[in-house]
Design an enzyme around this catalytic site. Structure first.
Site, PDB file in Angstrom:
ATOM      1  N   GLY A 126      -4.812  -1.875 -59.853  1.00  0.00           N
ATOM      2  CA  GLY A 126      -5.627  -1.195 -58.839  1.00  0.00           C
ATOM      3  C   GLY A 126      -4.837  -0.706 -57.643  1.00  0.00           C
ATOM      4  O   GLY A 126      -5.358   0.023 -56.804  1.00  0.00           O
ATOM      5  N   HIS A 181      -4.795 -10.212 -58.278  1.00  0.00           N
ATOM      6  CA  HIS A 181      -5.216 -11.079 -57.171  1.00  0.00           C
ATOM      7  C   HIS A 181      -4.532 -12.437 -57.269  1.00  0.00           C
ATOM      8  O   HIS A 181      -4.083 -12.998 -56.262  1.00  0.00           O
ATOM      9  CB  HIS A 181      -6.736 -11.236 -57.204  1.00  0.00           C
ATOM     10  CG  HIS A 181      -7.308 -11.965 -56.034  1.00  0.00           C
ATOM     11  ND1 HIS A 181      -7.683 -11.328 -54.878  1.00  0.00           N
ATOM     12  CD2 HIS A 181      -7.542 -13.283 -55.818  1.00  0.00           C
ATOM     13  CE1 HIS A 181      -8.135 -12.213 -54.011  1.00  0.00           C
ATOM     14  NE2 HIS A 181      -8.060 -13.407 -54.556  1.00  0.00           N
ATOM     15  N   GLU A 191     -23.609   6.821 -23.013  1.00  0.00           N
ATOM     16  CA  GLU A 191     -22.833   5.616 -22.733  1.00  0.00           C
ATOM     17  C   GLU A 191     -23.657   4.373 -22.444  1.00  0.00           C
ATOM     18  O   GLU A 191     -23.214   3.252 -22.708  1.00  0.00           O
ATOM     19  CB  GLU A 191     -21.935   5.863 -21.513  1.00  0.00           C
ATOM     20  CG  GLU A 191     -20.917   6.955 -21.678  1.00  0.00           C
ATOM     21  CD  GLU A 191     -20.198   7.222 -20.370  1.00  0.00           C
ATOM     22  OE1 GLU A 191     -19.080   6.725 -20.205  1.00  0.00           O
ATOM     23  OE2 GLU A 191     -20.788   7.911 -19.512  1.00  0.00           O
TER      24      GLU A 191
END
Length: 1335
Positions: free
Chosen positions: A267, A359, A1266
């Site tokens: 991946g 992994h 804001e």
């Protein structure tokens, strides 16, 4: 086996069209290829590391074994094009466009107001689209997981979620909230009683239905390619790297013998970022994606599960989910633990890409799965030419022990995950900065097995991640506990054993050492409770978990936001054609959703253009001895190196240089730039520029350093009213303290971008820039090149967010690029990478607030003496105005009769901080609310009572002597109290806290008085230009810039209203300094105010000219009138000008009418905290805002929600971390977490105050860009309320300090208990910390 040295042709499809790339380079990623080669610019660059989701596309592959097509989302920035052989790629352009038809996803996200700046929108669209390809009626859980990998900085996510949820058959309300009625139904019922209130911002009835039959078909040619019986090894040779993709396992093993050091890439989620960000180089990469053996799934109902190492984490999640449904709970303990972490590990796109084997083999210290696999007795099935081997996936393997790792020739083929035994329990724990898509601070896998039918420990395993360079075992501690009984007697001993065995050095990378130690034993305590609960379920004879402890066993659920939006309905007598006051969709909404909206870097390549890369200082304060660019200049594609010597005229000024000259004053200062034929070549060359420095003293990083060295910018600012001395003498009590507010990164989704095009005559230049102030870019470039401003035209069509970060910085960066263009004579494209942007451009000012407050026993505050220090960084930038605003606005909603405030700007060796949404108000007023809360605690009174007692009540004057009427402030407060059911919920919170020990809830309500605008009249001026063409179409231009705040949409509404024509007849293209000169930056919430006034004047001028023609032919059409005006030689073009609101401030006298008007509001928030981990969940927020008459309620509510969410980030989540030398560590979305979809309240309700007027502004509106930011502090103070409840129950009554942001670390360590008392503490003088606070 041998492979051909000749490169193969790469074959894949994009949006249904075949692509044959004969020169595929492994170092070219899909994002670059789409944008630069195929000119599909809808897919955006946001971070380059796969963590923001801006570049999400869909990949489809045909599986020849299952005969199914798999669709999955990916981040294109991590996908090497060489990995796409046989794949079909779908981008946002491929699913719909305005030229053909738009897709229902695109329509709903646009019409549902789920887009503001629009830069993240294509990624959002593609994530939802991919979900719908797999699940046409997705569940809420699927939607949460799908959007977890996509970030948005503008909207606050709520409208995006609504767009996705509109495809679901599930209820879209707020999980009913236990009332039996949805919040939306309740709001609608209320609306029936209030005819002036509307609650719908769009009409979903007209949405296009989803029709799966209309989607692109998967190319049959790719099916045939996948079915080919004899596949060959593919080879793609690039400039530096060779990519080899074997077809069989045998071929792979041969390649591993031939290239033992070559990484295997599935991946590219580990190797890719390492190559890009850590300069790891691999001359050969092997990609085994086509090997069937790596994707095997074998289920043995008696033994367990074997999963191919090449299976994606998303596939693993599907498999485990299926197993859990099929098997008894006792057999799936490990599977459930893995699944728990798979739900939140990274984002959906990364889970789709990352492989299980990758992994495991990468052995990342923060891996969420390895600790669980490690305690679960898993086995690695390894193969090489020598044969097969089974390696235990245990603590030795995960620690990287030499005898427990794969040899270079071996390949991990699959992983065996055994079923759990009957009396075996497995749990997983993790704590991160945020709930989803965040690397764990600490994680853990824990397993215990008992002798059958007993609670006597037979085996125990504990592994931790995040606390060292590898996964760490507490094996010795576990061994000592074997044979013991699982009861409270072992708890303290186990915690002490773990702390003794698993040590974390004081200076360890990542910091948070004491927090990590606490998490280790807090996790064990949670494990202890979980097992106690399970033992009781199996055998009720064993004791159960006490009722007050039960809730801590439940993780906070992943939820997505919903809520209500209420605003004043439009007058029914008003013309349906008149758009003012209606919730009109963003002018570019559809184009955002289709990818057709053009941002600066989307502009097509210019002939002979060069790309610029920066070389920045690595020292905080040093002399530049020499710059050696010889090695860089020798690299391919490099055209030139640009330094301070190449600046024709002004190299900035004495305060701030464009290119460092003689010395550097911060890490991240631009020393030189490299111009090359591609960004890749420029970046490679930048790494080869050798700079010799001589360090200088002092190095000042923190506010404390600056105060000690008396290092300040400008003079002290001071305001005072009443008599401070007498005020303090008359009070019953006095408190003193200080509080810190951390800085904040803008994290606009579009990084700083500029395209400079030099012309062939008269030194003209065209500049396309993403800026809030194009005129300042023009001015800076002119002064830098020594030419008049009339030779430079700046174009600004739209920016992908700004938030103040694109006010001053684009001018500096534009001038840097202009110097390069001037020297080379060629166009320069300058796009900062995310890491460089975060390093160079600064952000919100960190602030230290010191306070001394005198008050009566009833909570009435009589005197306050306040000091503010802000960390300005190394140059003035906007710091002087920021500290002034902080002082002018500090009082917020409160009348303090005797008040003094002083402020200083600290000059440090950090990159210069700059404007940021709220401009000093969110920091300064936070300090005020903090000491208001402290007064309440001292008086033993509820904070809301202190707020009400000290609030302005009648027409009065502020600390700077400006008169105002607080009527609407009080209305907002009262309505917020009512709408939030504050008092009943306060009682419910108290009841919850009585019933729960380890989880606590808090609630807070905060008022707001926010002043918009600038303290000088000329800052409010604006101009506009309107052309009417003879076909009746209208072109408008104004001096404001579209940043996502909907300014252009509102301007089209104004023109439509004034000219009495449909919005469709009005067009607005871009802001252009050649058409509207001498503009003021778009900031301070007044963009629509002032540009609307200018545009209104221009339109009214034209209407006055047309008046005689219209009166003579009242039944004519707009086109008729325009043509007649042309025939009569009446000008159909007009300028409009607004001189500005009157504003002034006399700092000597300490008085002035500084701001044109005030925006009032209030917010009530409720949270729940986990006292053992520091995690918190935002349950509900109610906001009431005084918008007066909203020109566009959808845009205004969107601004409120987006600003609020950004405020939640500021006060609870976003944390900038610096080394003691001033190096910014947090330079990516992996390290710096802005709010994601699950970080905002489950229920978010926004109401605009009705029947209010603001006669000074256009159409009696107010600027709301804001103000909502500060209301995010209501979440902080709700957390503070929960923390206070926890401490009170633990007998901790002494005053404590809690600064902002309220991160999990801060929350956990303030909730002092027996676990925080157990951990070893380090003497701060005995080590050098990894990071330091700079406020």
């Amino acid at each position: 086996m041998s492979h051909s040295e000749k490169t193969d042709a790469l074959i894949f499809f994009v949006n249904g069209r075949k692509v044959i790339e004969k020169n595929a380079d492994p170092e070219i990623n899909l994002l670059f290829y789409l944008r630069k080669k195929l000119r599909l610019t809808g897919t955006k660059y946001g971070c380059g590391g796969g963590s923001c989701g801006a570049c999400t596309v869909m990949i489809s592959r045909y599986d020849s074994s299952s005969k199914k097509i798999r669709h999955y989302s990916v981040t294109a920035c991590l996908i090497p094009i060489c990995s796409l052989y046989g794949a079909a790629v779908t981008t946002v352009e491929g699913i719909g466009s305005t030229k053909t038809r738009i897709h229902p996803v695109q329509e709903r996200i646009a019409k549902g107001h789920g887009t503001q700046c629009g830069f993240c929108t294509p990624g959002m669209v593609m994530s939802i689209y991919t979900l719908l390809r797999n699940h046409p009626q997705p569940s809420t859980e699927q939607l949460i997981e799908t959007l977890g990998g996509n970030l948005c900085r503008c909207t606050g996510y709520r409208p995006i979620v609504e767009s996705g949820r509109s495809f679901s058959t599930e209820s879209s309300c707020c999980q009913m909230k236990g009332t039996g009625k949805c919040c939306q139904e309740q709001e609608e019922n209320e609306s029936e009683n209030k005819n002036d209130v509307c609650s719908k911002l769009y009409q979903e009835e007209g949405f296009l239905p989803l029709d799966p039959t209309q989607e692109l078909i998967f190319p049959p040619e790719l099916m045939r390619m996948a079915e080919e019986p004899r596949k060959k090894t593919l080879v793609f040779q690039g400039e530096r790297v060779t990519w080899i993709s074997p077809a069989t396992l045998s071929d792979l093993l041969e390649l591993k013998l031939q290239y033992p050091q070559a990484p295997l890439v599935m991946g590219n989620t580990f190797v890719g970022p390492n190559m890009k960000f850590k300069d790891v180089y691999h001359p050969v990469i092997i990609s085994p994606v086509r090997i069937l053996e790596l994707n095997v799934v074998m289920i043995d109902a008696n033994q367990g599960l074997t999963i191919g190492a090449g299976c994606s984490l998303a596939k693993v999640k599907e498999i485990l989910t299926e197993m859990i449904l099929r098997l008894p709970v006792e057999k799936t303990q490990t599977y459930r633990a893995l699944l728990k972490h798979l739900r939140t590990l990274a984002g959906q796109q990364i889970r789709n890409m990352a492989s299980l084997g990758g992994h495991i083999i990468s052995r990342l210290p923060t891996s969420d799965l390895n600790p669980i696999l490690g305690v679960g007795n898993c086995v690695l099935n390894v193969v090489s030419k020598e044969g097969t081997q089974q390696l235990p996936l245990n603590d030795h393997f995960l620690a990287g022990s030499p005898n427990e790792k794969l040899t270079p020739e071996q390949v991990l083929v699959s992983v065996f995950i055994p079923l759990s035994k009957k009396w075996e329990f497995v749990s997983a724990f993790r704590q991160a900065q945020s709930q989803q898509n965040a690397l764990a601070i600490v994680n853990s896998g824990m397993r215990v097995r008992f002798n059958d039918g007993t609670n006597t420990i037979k085996d125990l395993n504990i592994l931790y991640g995040g606390i060292g360079s590898a996964t760490v075992s507490a094996n010795k501690s576990c061994q000592q506990l074997i044979g013991r009984t699982w009861n409270e007697d072992i708890l303290d001993e186990a915690c002490r054993l773990i702390l003794d065995e698993v040590t974390i050095p004081s200076s360890s990378s990542g910091g948070m050492v004491e927090y990590k130690r606490t998490l280790m034993i807090s996790f064990f305590f949670k494990f202890y409770l979980e097992v106690v609960q399970e033992l009781n379920i199996r055998n009720p004879g064993y004791p159960d978990v006490p009722n007050k402890f039960q809730s801590v066993l439940e993780d906070f659920p992943l939820t997505i936001p919903c809520g209500t939006q209420a605003y004043e309905c439009i007058d029914s007598q008003k013309s349906p054609q008149d758009p003012v006051g209606r919730p009109v969709m963003h002018q570019s909404g559809i184009k955002h959703a289709t990818g057709e909206a053009i941002f600066c870097d989307d502009i097509p390549a210019i002939d002979e253009e060069l790309f610029l890369a920066v070389v920045t200082s690595t020292r905080p304060h040093a002399k530049i001895i020499s710059i050696d660019a010889s090695e860089a200049l020798a690299l391919p594609g490099v055209v030139d190196i640009i330094t301070a010597q190449d600046v024709p005229a002004a190299n900035g000024d004495e305060e701030e240089r464009l290119y460092a000259q003689d010395e550097v004053i911060c890490v991240g200062q631009i020393v030189c730039t490299v111009a090359a034929d591609s960004y890749f070549h420029a970046k490679q060359a930048a790494k080869k520029v050798n700079i010799v420095y001589e360090d200088m003293e002092p190095v000042i990083v923190t506010i404390k350093d600056a105060v000690n060295h008396k290092s300040f910018i400008g003079s002290e600012r001071k305001l005072e009213q009443g008599n401070i001395k007498e005020g303090f003498q008359a009070v019953d009590q006095i408190i003193e303290g200080e509080v810190h507010v951390g800085g904040q990164e803008h994290f606009y989704m579009e990084t700083q971008t500029v395209l400079v095009i030099p012309k062939s005559e008269d030194k003209e230049m065209e500049i396309y820039v993403s800026s809030q102030d194009a005129a300042s870019v023009q001015e800076k470039v002119a002064s830098t090149l020594g030419i008049p401003k009339n030779r430079i035209i700046c174009h600004m069509r739209r920016a992908g967010g700004g938030f103040g970060g694109k006010v001053t910085k684009p001018a500096l960066l534009g001038a840097v690029a202009a110097v390069a263009a001037n020297k080379t004579g060629r166009p320069i494209r300058f796009v900062l990478e995310r890491g460089d942007d975060m390093l160079i451009t600064g952000g919100r000012h960190p602030l230290l607030g010191k306070y001394k407050v005198g008050f009566m026993n009833n909570g009435k505050i009589e005197a306050a003496d306040i000091e503010y220090y802000i960390n300005g960084g190394c140059t003035p930038d906007e710091s002087e105005m920021v500290i002034e605003y902080a002082l002018l606005k500090l009082e917020n909603a409160y009348k303090i009769p005797n008040l003094r405030v002083q402020g200083r700007i600290c000059k440090t060796n950090l990159p210069s901080n700059t404007a940021f949404r709220g401009f000093g108000f969110p920091q300064g007023t936070f300090v005020t609310e903090y000491w208001i809360t402290a007064v309440a605690a001292k008086c033993n009174l509820p904070p809301e009572k202190i707020r009400e007692l000290n609030m302005y009540k009648t027409v009065d004057r502020t600390i700077h002597k400006q008169q105002f009427d607080p009527k609407n402030l009080i209305r907002c407060w009262n309505e917020c109290m009512e709408k939030s059911s504050y008092y009943s919920r306060r009682k419910a919170v108290e009841l919850f806290n009585q019933q729960n020990y380890w989880k606590k809830r808090g609630i807070s309500i905060i008022p707001m008085k926010f002043s918009v605008g600038y303290p000088k009249t000329y800052y409010h001026q604006a101009a506009a230009l309107v052309h009417i063409y003879t076909d009746g179409s209208v072109l408008i231009t104004h001096g404001g810039t579209e940043l996502g705040q909907g300014l252009n949409t509102k301007m089209i509404q104004v023109a439509s209203h004034e000219l009495k024509i449909p919005m469709s007849d009005v067009y607005l293209s871009e802001m252009n300094t050649g058409m509207v000169p001498n503009t003021i930056g778009t900031a301070a919430s007044i963009g629509a105010d002032v540009n609307g006034k200018a545009l209104q004047t221009a339109c009214q001028t034209l209407m006055k000219r047309l008046e005689p023609i219209i009166s003579k032919n009242p039944n004519g059409t707009w086109k008729d009138w325009a043509n007649e005006a042309f025939v009569q030689s009446i000008s159909l073009s007009a300028t409009g000008y607004f001189r500005g609101y009157k504003a002034h401030m006399d700092w000597v006298k300490g008085e002035g009418d500084v701001y044109p008007y005030f925006v009032f509001g209030a917010a009530c928030s409720e949270v729940e905290i986990d006292c053992l981990t520091g995690a918190h969940k935002n349950i509900r927020t109610d906001i009431v805002m005084d918008a007066s008459f909203s020109i566009n309620p959808a845009i205004d509510i969107g601004q409120i929600e987006g600003a609020f969410t950004q405020g939640v980030g500021l006060y609870t989540l976003e944390e900038l971390k610096y080394s003691p030398e001033g190096v910014l560590y947090t330079r990516s979305p992996d390290e710096y977490k802005i709010p994601s979809i699950t970080d905002i309240p489950e229920e978010l309700n926004v109401s605009l105050l009705t029947s209010t007027k603001n006669p000074i502004a256009i159409y009696s509106s107010k600027g709301l860009g804001e103000s909502g930011m500060f209301l995010g502090s209501s979440v902080f103070f709700a957390i503070l309320d929960a923390v206070t409840a926890a401490r009170k129950e633990r007998g901790l009554t002494e005053t404590f300090s809690m600064s902002s942001p309220a991160t999990p670390e801060l929350i956990r360590m303030i909730c002092v208990d027996k676990f925080t008392d157990l951990i070893p503490r380090d003497d701060s003088k005995s080590y050098k910390p990894w990071s330091i606070p700079v406020a």
